[in-house]
Design an enzyme around this catalytic site. Sequence first.
Site, PDB file in Angstrom:
ATOM      1  N   ASN A  42      10.768   0.739 -10.500  1.00  0.00           N
ATOM      2  CA  ASN A  42      10.274   2.144 -10.187  1.00  0.00           C
ATOM      3  C   ASN A  42      10.635   3.325 -11.956  1.00  0.00           C
ATOM      4  O   ASN A  42      11.725   2.606 -12.959  1.00  0.00           O
ATOM      5  CB  ASN A  42      11.134   3.122  -9.511  1.00  0.00           C
ATOM      6  CG  ASN A  42      12.442   3.297  -9.033  1.00  0.00           C
ATOM      7  OD1 ASN A  42      13.455   2.882  -9.719  1.00  0.00           O
ATOM      8  ND2 ASN A  42      13.687   4.719  -8.231  1.00  0.00           N
ATOM      9  N   ILE A  43       9.797   3.922 -12.388  1.00  0.00           N
ATOM     10  CA  ILE A  43       9.824   5.013 -13.670  1.00  0.00           C
ATOM     11  C   ILE A  43       9.660   6.213 -12.978  1.00  0.00           C
ATOM     12  O   ILE A  43       8.832   6.819 -12.383  1.00  0.00           O
ATOM     13  CB  ILE A  43       8.980   4.490 -14.143  1.00  0.00           C
ATOM     14  CG1 ILE A  43       8.861   2.789 -14.435  1.00  0.00           C
ATOM     15  CG2 ILE A  43       9.254   5.590 -15.473  1.00  0.00           C
ATOM     16  CD1 ILE A  43       7.547   2.353 -15.696  1.00  0.00           C
ATOM     17  N   GLU A  44      10.363   7.211 -13.019  1.00  0.00           N
ATOM     18  CA  GLU A  44      10.851   8.690 -12.796  1.00  0.00           C
ATOM     19  C   GLU A  44      10.118   9.708 -13.970  1.00  0.00           C
ATOM     20  O   GLU A  44      10.353   9.176 -14.758  1.00  0.00           O
ATOM     21  CB  GLU A  44      12.485   9.402 -12.181  1.00  0.00           C
ATOM     22  CG  GLU A  44      12.522   8.367 -10.731  1.00  0.00           C
ATOM     23  CD  GLU A  44      13.205   8.287  -9.445  1.00  0.00           C
ATOM     24  OE1 GLU A  44      13.985   9.128 -10.774  1.00  0.00           O
ATOM     25  OE2 GLU A  44      13.259   7.876  -8.644  1.00  0.00           O
ATOM     26  N   CYS A  53       5.997   3.573  -8.598  1.00  0.00           N
ATOM     27  CA  CYS A  53       7.337   3.175  -7.506  1.00  0.00           C
ATOM     28  C   CYS A  53       7.178   1.339  -8.198  1.00  0.00           C
ATOM     29  O   CYS A  53       6.494   0.685  -8.697  1.00  0.00           O
ATOM     30  CB  CYS A  53       6.984   2.525  -6.341  1.00  0.00           C
ATOM     31  SG  CYS A  53       6.793   3.703  -4.685  1.00  0.00           S
ATOM     32  N   GLU A  55       6.812  -1.777  -7.245  1.00  0.00           N
ATOM     33  CA  GLU A  55       5.765  -2.162  -6.660  1.00  0.00           C
ATOM     34  C   GLU A  55       4.484  -2.598  -7.754  1.00  0.00           C
ATOM     35  O   GLU A  55       3.633  -3.181  -8.065  1.00  0.00           O
ATOM     36  CB  GLU A  55       5.515  -2.203  -5.137  1.00  0.00           C
ATOM     37  CG  GLU A  55       7.190  -2.554  -4.752  1.00  0.00           C
ATOM     38  CD  GLU A  55       7.927  -1.549  -4.044  1.00  0.00           C
ATOM     39  OE1 GLU A  55       8.035  -0.193  -4.712  1.00  0.00           O
ATOM     40  OE2 GLU A  55       8.140  -1.114  -2.974  1.00  0.00           O
ATOM     41  N   CYS A  90       6.805   1.827   0.249  1.00  0.00           N
ATOM     42  CA  CYS A  90       6.131   2.918   0.836  1.00  0.00           C
ATOM     43  C   CYS A  90       4.231   2.897   1.146  1.00  0.00           C
ATOM     44  O   CYS A  90       3.916   1.742   0.603  1.00  0.00           O
ATOM     45  CB  CYS A  90       6.580   4.177  -0.694  1.00  0.00           C
ATOM     46  SG  CYS A  90       5.242   4.209  -1.505  1.00  0.00           S
ATOM     47  N   CYS A  93       2.258   2.215  -1.704  1.00  0.00           N
ATOM     48  CA  CYS A  93       2.163   1.006  -1.834  1.00  0.00           C
ATOM     49  C   CYS A  93       2.167  -0.689  -1.670  1.00  0.00           C
ATOM     50  O   CYS A  93       0.807  -1.195  -1.690  1.00  0.00           O
ATOM     51  CB  CYS A  93       3.774  -0.084  -3.217  1.00  0.00           C
ATOM     52  SG  CYS A  93       4.604   1.151  -4.321  1.00  0.00           S
TER      53      CYS A  93
END
Length: 130
Positions: A42-44, A53, A55, A90, A93
Amino acid sequence: MSNKELFAAAVKAAEKSYSNYSHFTVGAALLTKDGKLFAGCNIENASYSLTICAERTAVFKAVSEGYTDFKAIAIAGSGNNDFSKPCSPCGACLQVLSEFCGDDFKILLADGEHSLADFLPKRFNEESMK
Ligand code: THU
């Protein structure tokens, strides 16, 4: 590749998680039908809604490299480095996976093996528009 190895690859991918805001680290390991592995995390973002996310990172990496036939994905998520609790994918995804994967596509979580159909039994896809 065994389920154990695939899940271990997802835990390893979580090491790269950029999650400065939620502090929830997620890794995904996506296995193609011909045995290639794509990892994602995940890359916020400070603009929260731009977060991606793990995935989808893995799927987009694979598709951008020309791979669209997938066998399985393992997902490992944790807020405290303990990856023993299942982290479900989620809805966004699942929908992205649904574009490329059949009902029997394997989704491997900390509690074992599931299928795409378990999570998204009546999915909207290309077939729905015919
Ligand atoms: N997240 C994932 O990467 N995959 C999931 O399946 C669930 C949620 C991420 C998004 C966000 O960076 C953090 O987990 C908390 O929601």
